[in-house]
Design a protein around this motif. Sequence first.
Motif, PDB file in Angstrom:
ATOM      1  N   LYS A 161      21.215   5.031   3.977  1.00  0.00           N
ATOM      2  CA  LYS A 161      19.785   5.005   4.322  1.00  0.00           C
ATOM      3  C   LYS A 161      19.460   3.798   5.191  1.00  0.00           C
ATOM      4  O   LYS A 161      18.703   3.901   6.171  1.00  0.00           O
TER       5      LYS A 161
ATOM      6  N   MET B  94      19.989  11.366  -0.421  1.00  0.00           N
ATOM      7  CA  MET B  94      19.122  10.832   0.626  1.00  0.00           C
ATOM      8  C   MET B  94      17.876  11.693   0.822  1.00  0.00           C
ATOM      9  O   MET B  94      16.807  11.176   1.127  1.00  0.00           O
TER      10      MET B  94
ATOM     11  N   GLN C 159      18.214   4.061   9.005  1.00  0.00           N
ATOM     12  CA  GLN C 159      16.948   3.475   9.431  1.00  0.00           C
ATOM     13  C   GLN C 159      17.143   2.517  10.608  1.00  0.00           C
ATOM     14  O   GLN C 159      16.327   2.488  11.534  1.00  0.00           O
TER      15      GLN C 159
END
Length: 361
Positions: free
Chosen positions: A181, A231, A185
């Motif tokens: 994650k 996720m 990002q």
Amino acid sequence: MSDQVQKKRAIILFNLGGPDSPEAVKPFLFNLFNDPAIISLPNPFRYLLAKLISSRRAPVAQEIYAHLGGKSPLLELTQDQANALQTSLNDSDNGFENRCFIAMRYWKPFANETAKQVKAWGADEMILLPLYPQFSTTTSGSSVKDWKEVCRDIDLSIPMKTACCYPTNPGFIDATADMVKEGYQRALDQNKGAPRLLFSAHGVPKAVITRRNDPYQSQIEKSAQAVVDKMAIPGLDWLVCYQSRVGPMEWIGPSTEEEIKRAGKDAVPLVIVPIAFVTEHSETLVELDIEYREIADHLKIPVYERVRTVCSHSKFIAGLANVIEETQSALDQNGVDTDSGQTRGWWCPDDHVCATAKQPG
């Protein structure tokens, strides 16, 4: 204090190992290619071929390790994991005095040295913990077989159980998902479009999967799917691929390099996730970070983000502690490992993934 609290439990962490100096590269490679789990030729043919391959590959491998200061960081990172796991186990009320030991397959500390330390410590029981979440005969299977042979040689005969595989262990999956994650990002923040995730694992020859009924590829796919499910990103673009091919044999695919090239044609950002490695070493720090990045840069891929391995992530260490306790429960209920279980193939069936191995019927 009860007798149970006094029992000593040795946790044996298995890993590949890596050269600790430029001079160690050639013998490390020889040990790797002389393993019958890697090259199944009978001796003296395997020995001679291992000599030939290690001599030819040593200069290239030395250049690779030169990027890492001339040595592999694998032992130090594995020791960090061992220390964290030992602390976690001894902080819990599990009825044992726990000590974690490291046995590397192809370089020091070898299994025979570690087994002597376990015997000298006076361990009452052993849990064998391969640091490979997904089982393969070429990794976990080879290490466990080697360990049992060494134990017979030095008459180390105490109750023993192996955690064969843990491809969807919640701690491993949660730690991986957290790190993916973050990497995802970082790629998004560069405003180059939605990234594609490549879950990259070390490849094996296709014959390993088909002839040995090896579950490695299936379990890699299970791990990647579990991370994606955790996720929970709608419409996520992802796939599994395989790196580090050597030799002329047909390997499982698609290859990571092919998928990087396809991403170049598609002009999509990439996030690379090492899904089979739990520590940094040459395949991540050089192959993924340097060699494949150069390919991505040449293809003008807009973003190339590589996610770190879980190493000593607190959730991963908690997951390993859980694997140990599940394996201990199997030892208490079902008894010790048997040689027949190991040689016949010792892994979880496709429809049931668990932390501990069950011998085939």
